[in-house]
Design an enzyme around this catalytic site. Sequence first.
Site, PDB file in Angstrom:
ATOM      1  N   ASP A 159      -2.781  -0.897  10.517  1.00  0.00           N
ATOM      2  CA  ASP A 159      -2.968  -1.185   9.105  1.00  0.00           C
ATOM      3  C   ASP A 159      -3.749  -2.223   8.519  1.00  0.00           C
ATOM      4  OD1 ASP A 159      -1.926   1.340   8.700  1.00  0.00           O
ATOM      5  OD2 ASP A 159       0.169   0.684   7.884  1.00  0.00           O
ATOM      6  N   LYS A 186       1.025  -1.157  -0.009  1.00  0.00           N
ATOM      7  CA  LYS A 186      -0.097  -0.041  -0.158  1.00  0.00           C
ATOM      8  C   LYS A 186       0.961   1.262   0.135  1.00  0.00           C
ATOM      9  CE  LYS A 186       0.684   1.431   4.557  1.00  0.00           C
ATOM     10  NZ  LYS A 186       1.407   2.534   4.832  1.00  0.00           N
TER      11      LYS A 186
END
Length: 287
Positions: free
Chosen positions: A139, A12
Site C-alpha cells: 500500500d 485511506k
Amino acid sequence: MTASITLPSPAKLNLFLHIVGRRPDGYHELQTLFQFLDYGDDISLTLTPDQPGIRLATPIPGVSEEDNLIVRAARALAAKASGDLPGVSIAINKRLPLGGGLGGGSSNAATSLIGLNHLWQLGLGLDELAETGLTLGADVPVFVRGHAAFGEGVGEKLTPAFPPEDWFLVLKPACNINTGKIFSEQGLTRNTSRIRIAPAFEGDASRYRNDCEDVVRRLYPEVDQSMEWLKKFGPARLTGTGACIFGRFPTESAARIIWESKPSGIIGFVAKGVNVSPLHQKLTELE
C-alpha cells in the site's frame, strides 16, 4: 537546508476490494479503489546534524523499532544516498488506530520517504520513491503517488481515479485483525471476476464489495455487530481486512448526526474523502 518539517500522513479507504486470483508465491491478486481521507497522523522530521543516525522520538506501543515502517522507510532512503547525511529525529502524532485497514503504517512510511527526500535534498522522483515504498508494503506506493487510484496486482499497479469526494463515518470496532489470517482462510472468495478500470460506483453498486467482509464478520463478532448497526443508515463496508468499517454520506452534517448516535465502546471519526492526498496538498504549499 530546511531543519524541520511536519507533514500529514492520511488514512485511506478501500472503496471496494475484489480478490481476483492467487499467485504462485501465495500473494493474492486484487482489484481495489483507493481514496484518501482528510484525517490521519502527523509526522515531524527534524534534522540533527550534530547527532548522526535515525531516531524515533515517539515509539509506538507494541511496535518494535525494527518493525516500525517509519524507521524502515528512513533507513531504506538513507541507503540510496551517496554521501553522509545529517541525522534525523522523527516524531509522530498518532490518530489512526493500529490494525484498522486504514493504511496507517503504509502512510507513515510514505510520508517519511517524501519528507526525508525533501529535507535531505536527495531529488528523487515519485517513481523511485514508490519503488522504494513497495519494498516496505504493497500500500505504500499509493500514498507516495498521492492520488486516488484503481489498484491491481497486490495493490501496487495504480491508475489515477476520481471517485466522488463524499463524507465518511469510519468506525473502529474493539478488535485487531490479523491480515495474514484473513487471507489464509479457506472460505475466502478468491475468484471474483475482473473488472475494467471502473468509475467508482457508477451503475449498479452491488457489483462492488469487499471480498474479505464475510470472513471477517464471521471471525470477529465486534465487526459484525458494528456493521449491522451502521447498515441501518445506508450501505456500510469494510476497508482492507478491517477492522474499520465505513458508511458514506453526501454531507458532513449527515455523517455527524449518525456519529452522535453510535453505540458506546466504539471509536471512530468523520472525514471527507479526497482524491489528492493531504500530504501532496501540503507539499504544494511548501514549493
